[in-house]
Design a protein around this motif. Structure first.
Motif, short mmCIF file in Angstrom:
data_model
loop_
_atom_site.label_atom_id
_atom_site.label_comp_id
_atom_site.label_asym_id
_atom_site.label_seq_id
_atom_site.Cartn_x
_atom_site.Cartn_y
_atom_site.Cartn_z
N ALA A 180 -0.78 -9.83 5.71
CA ALA A 180 -1.95 -10.41 5.03
C ALA A 180 -1.56 -11.70 4.32
O ALA A 180 -0.41 -11.88 3.93
CB ALA A 180 -2.51 -9.40 4.03
N LEU A 217 -3.30 -6.55 11.14
CA LEU A 217 -2.13 -6.31 10.29
C LEU A 217 -1.18 -5.38 11.02
O LEU A 217 -1.61 -4.60 11.89
CB LEU A 217 -2.57 -5.68 8.96
CG LEU A 217 -3.46 -6.55 8.05
CD1 LEU A 217 -3.87 -5.76 6.82
CD2 LEU A 217 -2.74 -7.83 7.63
N THR A 251 -4.04 -0.71 9.65
CA THR A 251 -3.23 -1.01 10.84
C THR A 251 -3.00 0.24 11.68
O THR A 251 -3.00 1.35 11.13
CB THR A 251 -1.86 -1.61 10.43
OG1 THR A 251 -1.07 -1.81 11.60
CG2 THR A 251 -1.10 -0.71 9.47
N THR A 286 -8.58 -8.66 3.76
CA THR A 286 -7.40 -9.05 4.56
C THR A 286 -7.76 -9.22 6.03
O THR A 286 -7.13 -10.01 6.73
CB THR A 286 -6.27 -8.00 4.45
OG1 THR A 286 -6.79 -6.74 4.86
CG2 THR A 286 -5.70 -7.92 3.05
#
Ligand code: UD1
Length: 426
Positions: free
Chosen positions: A204, A222, A35, A175
């Motif tokens: 996730a 994310l 992220t 993810t």
């Protein structure tokens, strides 16, 4: 060239607290690459391995900050590189955990081939096979894996062996993949479940982490999150053996008994009294340990990372014990060091027969890896006279202030810096 000098013979008593789990924290720091938002991690032990993975992220362009006490903040905004540096990966193989996140986030990753290490060849073929099944194209050349991918695609992955690192790398990669990934024969270690807990906080969608089958539904992006690592079950187990080997009485605060079932079972078989409560585990050691057999296995079996420490205990047992190491191919490097202290051990391949002796004698010994180093310190606690454990840098990879914690329990332990050698080499 520091060494730890242990003068044996003191019975350990008191309370010791364990830190956050190193093996949770390392993949969690790698997960922050998934992220561009900030990830905050708490209960982060100040260990060399943690600094190493932090440095890997910094070299990739992430902003990594360690705040007191034990908080790490990471922001992997604009990443400048997708290459995990050779010098750091050589130093710590868990650096390979950046590969899944880098591929998922940037579509590119470059990682040095693993090479050998002290406890076996330790390949990462399962990581590579799984990432390929998620759509990555990975080529090996000039000592590196070079991987690229568009958006990864979910798939059904079967691990030939429940590798902890492969499970974590693939879990992280999945993810952000398009669609559903199912990881079968996944590692069930508590650290995998802890990583999944962080990933879920980041947005996730994961089911089944901590069991043999993990299902991940990929998401587009994310976000940031805050998470506290679980307590370190191997550090806890090490202090539990310290109590047992000295016939002591130690309360290991933060130890989570449910993560330590095989260790508790084996300590009990050796004659220790183990009392669990919500805040930790108390171990009262026997006058002399009884012999027992130990076979290392993936979780929930007996952890390979506790095998050397148990060998230390069993060298002093009344009777003979068989230790079988099934996880790593070459994890008996500590045997000759125990023999220097008077232990009687016959090691052949993955099996060691430990014939208990009534006493060990202090000697200069060398830590060959992290857990072997801890085991030699434990042996020194019970040995007659002085044991000098060389190769202390191994211990600093995984134990926070081991000599201070043991001293607080009444052990005679000191760290000695070899100033003469330091001066000569400068
Ligand atoms: C993790 C732990 C380590 C522990 C080990 C086993 C971290 C940072 N480290 O290491 O402390 O000792 O689990 O509990 O969490 N293997 C393959 N191919 C692969 C991957 C692994 O053959 O692609 C083999 C290894 O060589 C080894 C076995 O599988 O013999 C277990 O390795 P793995 O579970 O992957 O251990 P790590 O994740 O490296």
């Amino acid at each position: 060239m520091d060494r730890i000098v242990v003068t044996g013979g003191n019975r350990l008593e008191g309370r010791v607290a364990v830190a956050g789990a190193k093996n949770s924290v390392l993949p969690m720091i790698a997960a922050a690459l998934l992220t561009d938002d900030q990830v905050n991690l708490f209960d982060i032990p100040p260990l060399d391995d943690v600094f190493t993975i932090g440095e890997v992220l910094q070299r990739l362009g992430a902003d990594v900050r360690l705040h007191q006490p034990g908080t790490v903040t990471i922001r992997a905004g604009d990443l400048e590189s997708c290459e995990a540096p050779y010098d750091l990966v050589r130093k710590m193989r868990a650096s390979a955990l950046v590969m899944g996140p880098l591929l998922a986030r940037l579509g590119r990753a470059k990682l040095p081939l693993p090479g050998g290490c002290a406890i076996g060849s330790r390949p990462i073929d399962l990581h590579i096979k799984g990432l390929r099944a998620l759509g990555a194209i990975i080529e090996a050349g000039h000592g590196f894996f070079e991987a690229r991918a568009g958006r990864l695609r979910g798939n059904r992955l079967y691990l030939d062996y429940p590798s902890v690192g492969a499970t974590e790398n693939l879990l992280m990669a999945a993810t952000l993949a398009e669609g559903v990934t199912v990881i079968e024969n996944a590692a069930e270690e508590p650290e995998v479940a802890d990583l999944a807990a962080l990933l879920r906080k980041m947005g996730a969608r994961i089911l089944g982490a901590g069991t043999k089958v993990i299902r991940v539904e990929g998401v587009e992006r994310l976000g940031g999150a805050s998470h506290r690592a679980i307590p370190d079950r191997i550090e806890a187990g090490t202090y539990m053996v310290a109590a047992a080997i000295t016939g002591g009485d130690v309360y290991v605060a933060n130890a989570m008994a449910e993560h330590l079932d095989p260790v508790i079972a084996k300590l009990t078989e050796c004659g220790a009294l183990v009392i669990e409560d919500a805040g930790g585990v108390r171990v009262v050691g026997p006058d002399r340990p009884r012999a027992t057999n130990v076979k290392t296995l993936p979780y929930p079996g007996f952890p390979t990372d506790m095998q050397p420490q148990f060998m230390a205990l069993l060298t002093l047992a009344d009777g003979s014990s068989v230790i079988t190491e099934t996880v790593f191919e070459n994890r008996f490097m500590h045997v000759p060091e125990f023999e220097r202290m008077g232990a009687e051990i016959i090691a052949d391949g993955r099996t060691a027969i430990v014939k208990g002796v009534p006493r060990l004698s202090g000697a200069p010994v060398r830590a060959t890896d992290l857990r072997a180093g801890a085991a030699l310190v434990l042996a020194g606690l019970a040995a007659e006279g002085e044991t000098d454990v060389w190769g202390v840098h191994h211990l600093d990879r995984g134990y926070v202030n081991i000599e201070g914690k043991l001293r607080s329990l009444g052990a005679k332990v000191a760290r000695v810096e070899d100033r003469l050698l330091a001066r000569r080499s400068s």
